[in-house]
Design a protein around this motif. Structure first.
Motif, short mmCIF file in Angstrom:
data_model
loop_
_atom_site.label_atom_id
_atom_site.label_comp_id
_atom_site.label_asym_id
_atom_site.label_seq_id
_atom_site.Cartn_x
_atom_site.Cartn_y
_atom_site.Cartn_z
N MET A 112 0.83 -1.21 0.00
CA MET A 112 0.00 0.00 0.00
C MET A 112 0.87 1.26 0.00
O MET A 112 0.52 2.26 -0.63
CB MET A 112 -0.95 0.00 1.20
N GLU A 113 2.00 1.18 0.69
CA GLU A 113 2.91 2.33 0.74
C GLU A 113 3.50 2.61 -0.65
O GLU A 113 3.54 3.76 -1.10
CB GLU A 113 4.06 2.07 1.73
N VAL A 114 3.94 1.57 -1.33
CA VAL A 114 4.52 1.77 -2.66
C VAL A 114 3.44 2.21 -3.66
O VAL A 114 3.67 3.07 -4.50
CB VAL A 114 5.24 0.48 -3.15
N ARG A 115 2.24 1.63 -3.55
CA ARG A 115 1.17 2.03 -4.45
C ARG A 115 0.83 3.51 -4.26
O ARG A 115 0.58 4.23 -5.23
CB ARG A 115 -0.09 1.18 -4.23
N ALA A 116 0.87 3.96 -3.00
CA ALA A 116 0.59 5.39 -2.73
C ALA A 116 1.67 6.26 -3.39
O ALA A 116 1.37 7.31 -3.96
CB ALA A 116 0.53 5.63 -1.23
N LYS A 117 2.90 5.79 -3.33
CA LYS A 117 4.01 6.52 -3.95
C LYS A 117 3.79 6.61 -5.47
O LYS A 117 4.08 7.63 -6.09
CB LYS A 117 5.32 5.75 -3.69
N ALA A 118 3.28 5.52 -6.06
CA ALA A 118 3.08 5.50 -7.52
C ALA A 118 1.87 6.35 -7.93
O ALA A 118 1.77 6.77 -9.08
CB ALA A 118 2.89 4.05 -7.99
N GLY A 119 0.94 6.58 -6.99
CA GLY A 119 -0.27 7.35 -7.31
C GLY A 119 -1.47 6.44 -7.49
O GLY A 119 -2.47 6.60 -6.83
N ASN A 120 -1.36 5.46 -8.38
CA ASN A 120 -2.44 4.49 -8.53
C ASN A 120 -1.90 3.18 -9.08
O ASN A 120 -0.71 3.06 -9.39
CB ASN A 120 -3.57 5.04 -9.43
N PHE A 121 -2.79 2.21 -9.22
CA PHE A 121 -2.38 0.85 -9.58
C PHE A 121 -1.72 0.78 -10.96
O PHE A 121 -0.68 0.15 -11.13
CB PHE A 121 -3.61 -0.07 -9.50
N LEU A 122 -2.32 1.43 -11.96
CA LEU A 122 -1.73 1.36 -13.31
C LEU A 122 -0.36 2.03 -13.37
O LEU A 122 0.55 1.53 -14.03
CB LEU A 122 -2.67 1.99 -14.34
N ASP B 185 -8.50 2.00 -23.92
CA ASP B 185 -8.32 2.89 -22.78
C ASP B 185 -8.80 2.19 -21.50
O ASP B 185 -9.96 1.78 -21.41
CB ASP B 185 -9.13 4.17 -23.06
N LEU B 186 -7.90 2.05 -20.51
CA LEU B 186 -8.18 1.28 -19.29
C LEU B 186 -8.09 2.15 -18.05
O LEU B 186 -7.20 2.98 -17.93
CB LEU B 186 -7.16 0.13 -19.18
N ASP B 187 -9.04 1.92 -17.13
CA ASP B 187 -8.98 2.61 -15.85
C ASP B 187 -9.35 1.61 -14.75
O ASP B 187 -10.17 0.70 -14.98
CB ASP B 187 -9.99 3.78 -15.88
N PHE B 188 -8.73 1.74 -13.59
CA PHE B 188 -9.14 0.91 -12.44
C PHE B 188 -9.93 1.82 -11.51
O PHE B 188 -9.36 2.71 -10.88
CB PHE B 188 -7.93 0.29 -11.75
N VAL B 189 -11.23 1.61 -11.45
CA VAL B 189 -12.10 2.47 -10.66
C VAL B 189 -12.15 1.93 -9.24
O VAL B 189 -12.41 0.74 -9.02
CB VAL B 189 -13.53 2.50 -11.27
#
Ligand code: CP3
Length: 345
Positions: A33-43, A84-88
């Motif tokens: 979760m910490e690294v994902r927060a650093k990246a901004g989002n999952f994609l 075009d892909l988004d993870f909602v």
């Protein structure tokens, strides 16, 4: 140094039965979760090789599994083909323009052109090759053509698969055209993962059970077998794992064939059935019901039962599907430790 996971895929002797978990890099780990927060989002995380490599390694360090699975998603393929892909948040993946017509399909890029766009995946693998301990294997993966096609046609996850199945029965040639285009990209995609350094590849057919048994071979399995054949012909030293979810009746009917090494058994399929029908031909992977991870006692009981059944057979421990986000990390560690303890020779 040999890799215990690869040895097990080829039925070579191992000191214990190796173990990993589907979706082992993910939200149940606070470090993820910490690294994902650093990246901004999952994609963004999938697109960033440095951070993707970091989360790929986390379960090895924290949980102690014997193999790392590349951190990415099956849907990066249609994404790079031009969708075009988004993870909602809370809803999962969404394509803004699902495939409705042949023109929609023709507008997507395919083959080498599409496979070459997934450079961030190959970069992640190259970083991992340098960082992974020598005795740990790196698993590359893809979604099966059918499972990817359902997302591309429905635009999102679905309960009924009605749009995909409308095409299956009313315009089967069109569905085959979609599956052909995906198959041709997937072969090159897995090949490029292997050339970048993947030690093993797994094909996820998560929505296999949406197809009636009489149509499964035609619309899914034969394409998976074609992909496996392509890899095994060129890279016989790379184990191929097939994971079709939810198909005990297909196993019963003999619908599983082909040149691959490991069959991933989902949690709804009795391991005894898989052993009886497939165990002499394929190493079996699996298959604890992932929700048993909520209880250490239920976990130990299941690991013991699987070990009793699979003792002396070709086997790799895993869950029968992905780990859920609210599982306590210590229970995942308990699962991995128990697999090693109980299967130790
Ligand atoms: C069907 C499927 C998908 N993706 C995948 C499948 C096949 C496996 C299966 O049947 O579970 C495969 C996948 N997805 C992910 C991995 C990474 C490696 C690993 O297993 O640890 C792998 C191998 C990361 C992910 N893929 C996704 C996440 C969660 C994203 C986040 O919130 O951080 C992760 C870690 C998102 C995703 N991706 C997908 C869905 C339906 C979702 C949303 C559901 C969810 O949120 O759990 C499509």
């Amino acid at each position: 140094m040999s890799k215990i996971f690869v040895d097990a895929c080829f039925r070579r002797p191992t000191p214990y039965t190796p173990v990993w978990m589907m979706r082992q890099a993910g939200r149940y780990l606070k470090e993820y979760m910490e690294v994902r927060a650093k990246a901004g989002n999952f994609l963004n995380l999938c697109h960033n090789p440095e951070l993707a490599a970091e989360v790929t390694i986390q379960p090895l360090d924290i949980v102690g599994v014997d193999a790392a699975i590349l951190f990415s998603d099956i849907l990066v393929i249609p994404n790079e083909m031009g969708m075009d892909l988004d993870f909602v948040k809370g809803e999962g993946p969404k394509f803004s323009k699902p495939i409705k017509s042949e023109a929609d399909l023709d507008s997507l890029i395919g083959g080498e052109e599409a496979a070459s766009k997934l450079t961030y995946v190959y970069e992640t693998i190259k970083i991992l090759k340098q960082r992974l301990p020598e005795d740990k294997a790196l698993i590359g993966f893809t979604g099966a053509p059918w499972t990817l096609a359902t997302y591309m046609i429905e635009g999102e996850g679905t309960k009924t698969y009605n749009l995909s199945k409308k095409i299956m029965y009313a315009n089967p040639e069109f569905l085959h055209k979609i599956l052909r285009k995906l198959t041709d990209v997937i072969k090159l995609y897995l090949e490029k993962q292997i050339l970048a350094g993947a030690d093993v590849v797994q094909i996820f057919d998560s929505w296999a059970a949406a197809i009636e048994p009489a149509r499964y071979d035609e619309f899914s399995w034969k394409y998976m077998v074609e992909i496996a054949e392509y890899i095994k012909n060129k890279y016989p030293h790379i184990p191929v794992i097939m994971f079709p979810k939810g198909i005990p009746s297909f196993i019963e009917r003999g619908l599983v064939y082909g040149n691959f090494d490991v069959f991933g058994v989902d949690w709804g399929t009795p391991m005894s059935l898989a052993k009886e029908k497939l165990g002499s031909k394929y190493v079996l992977q699996g298959n604890m019901e992932p929700c048993r991870l909520y209880s250490k006692e239920a976990t130990t009981a299941c690991v013991e039962a699987i070990q009793n059944l699979m003792q002396g057979e070709g086997h790799i421990f895993n869950l029968g599907h992905g780990i859920l986000p609210d599982v306590p990390v210590e229970n995942a560690i308990h699962f991995v430790n128990e697999c090693k303890r109980i299967s130790k020779k």
